[in-house]
Design an enzyme around this catalytic site. Sequence first.
Site, PDB file in Angstrom:
ATOM      1  CE  LYS A 105    -126.800   9.510   2.773  1.00 51.64           C
ATOM      2  NZ  LYS A 105    -126.525  10.606   1.814  1.00 51.64           N
ATOM      3  CG  ASP A 144    -130.945  20.914   4.547  1.00 49.00           C
ATOM      4  OD1 ASP A 144    -129.836  20.635   5.032  1.00 49.00           O
ATOM      5  OD2 ASP A 144    -131.465  20.263   3.631  1.00 49.00           O
ATOM      6  CG  HIS A 151    -126.855  20.183  -3.592  1.00 51.23           C
ATOM      7  ND1 HIS A 151    -126.044  19.643  -2.623  1.00 51.23           N
ATOM      8  CD2 HIS A 151    -127.864  19.295  -3.768  1.00 51.23           C
ATOM      9  CE1 HIS A 151    -126.549  18.468  -2.241  1.00 51.23           C
ATOM     10  NE2 HIS A 151    -127.658  18.249  -2.926  1.00 51.23           N
ATOM     11  CG  ASP A 195    -131.941   7.634 -13.640  1.00 50.84           C
ATOM     12  OD1 ASP A 195    -130.991   8.444 -13.664  1.00 50.84           O
ATOM     13  OD2 ASP A 195    -131.810   6.443 -13.311  1.00 50.84           O
ATOM     14  CB  CYS A 196    -130.111  13.005 -14.274  1.00 51.50           C
ATOM     15  SG  CYS A 196    -129.209  14.227 -15.215  1.00 51.50           S
TER      16      CYS A 196
END
Length: 398
Positions: free
Chosen positions: A16, A146, A206, A281-282
Site C-alpha cells: 500500500k 505499530d 479499531h 467478509d463482515c
Amino acid sequence: MSKLVLVLNCGSSSLKFAVVDAESGAEHLTGLAECLGLPEARMKWKLDGKHEAQLGAGAAHVEALSFMVETILASKPELKANLGAIGHRIVHGGEQFTKSALITDEVLKGIQDAATFAPLHNPAHIIGIEAAKANFPGLKNVAVFDTAFHQTMPEESYLYALPYNLYKEHGIRRYGMHGTSHLFITREVAGLLNKPVEEVNIINCHLGNGASVCAIKNGESVDTSMGLTPLEGLVMGTRCGDIDPAIVFHLHDALGYSVEQINNMLTKESGLQGLTQVTSDCRFVEDNYGEKEEATRAMDVFCHRLAKYVAGYTATLEGRLDAITFTGGIGENSAPIREMVLNRLGIFGIEVDGEANLKARFGGEGTITTANSRIPAMVISTNEELVIAEDTAKLAGL
C-alpha cells in the site's frame, strides 16, 4: 523544503502506498499492489483518476515498487522531484522501539530481530526499505512502528502469567498492534473534546479484517487486545482471537493436526471465516443477520467479544471515560455492529442515537449516542498514513 512524504506499507502479499503532504494532510497519490507473488499480481492507484494494471505473474514487492516509481511517479515528474522522505509502516518493533526512528543499519537489524513475532510482515517491511533506498538513494527513510504506542502499557497489562524468565530472556509479552491508528484517534478526540491529549481517556475500537481495542488513559495506551502477535484478542476476519490454549494440544494430540495445520487454522480459517464457514467478509454477516444461521452466529460472537473487552477496559481508566470510539473499515461503516455492541453496554448509561448511527457510514463521522447518554460514542475515520507522514517529516528534518 517540500513536506511530501512517500508512505509505504508492505504486507505479506501487498504494498500500500501514498504520497502525503505532512503539513496539510493532502494525499496526492494513493495505491495498492495486491496478490504479490501470485499469477494475478496487480496494482490499483489514484492519480488524476483511477487506474489499474497487471504486474505480471509472480511480481513481488520489488517489482511493485519499481512499477510505482518508473510508471506511476514517472508520469508526474514534479511529484517525484518534490518527495522529501519515505515513511515505512512497521508492524512489530519489539521492546527496542518506543517511538518512530530514522532508519539506520542498527534500526534495520532491530526490525529483523522483531521478525520472530511478525514473520509474515517484518521481512516484507525490510524488502520495502531496501527497495526504497535503491530507488531513492538521496532520501531519508523513517520507520513508524505499530507497537510503539503501546510501550507505555504498565507491567500488569503486558505480562502473561507464564514463567517470568520467558519475558526476561525471550521477550514473550503483550506488544499490541494498530498503535498508529490508536494514536491518531486519540489526537482527533482531543481536538473534538477541546482537551489536551494528555487528559484524554478513551476506549478505541479499531475494527477491520484485523481488529483490536485499546484503553487509552491520559493520552497513553494502558492496555490493548492484541498480544505477542496480532492473533490474540477480538474475533477477526480469519483470526480466532482469544481461545483456550489447551485447544492447540487437543487439536494436535487427539485430532492429529500438525503444528503447521493448527497455525493455518487459527490465522486463516477462523474468526468470521470459521464461524460462518462461508466468508470472512463482515458485510455478509451484517446483511444476513437474523436470516442465515451462520451469519447470526458469527455476528453475535463478534459483538459479544468486543463488548466484553470494552466493558473490561473501563477498569483501567480509574473512573473517567471520555468516549468510546469506532474506527477501521468495520468500525467506520457497520452501524448494526456498533449498535449491537453499545446496546450490550447499557449498564454504563449508553444510549444509541439510531439516526446519527446510520448517518455515520461511508466517510460520515460524529457522535452516535444521544444527548442523555452518560458516555458518548463516536465514529472517526482513521488516517495512519498521515501519522506516518508527520513522524517521517519530523525525523527527516523536512
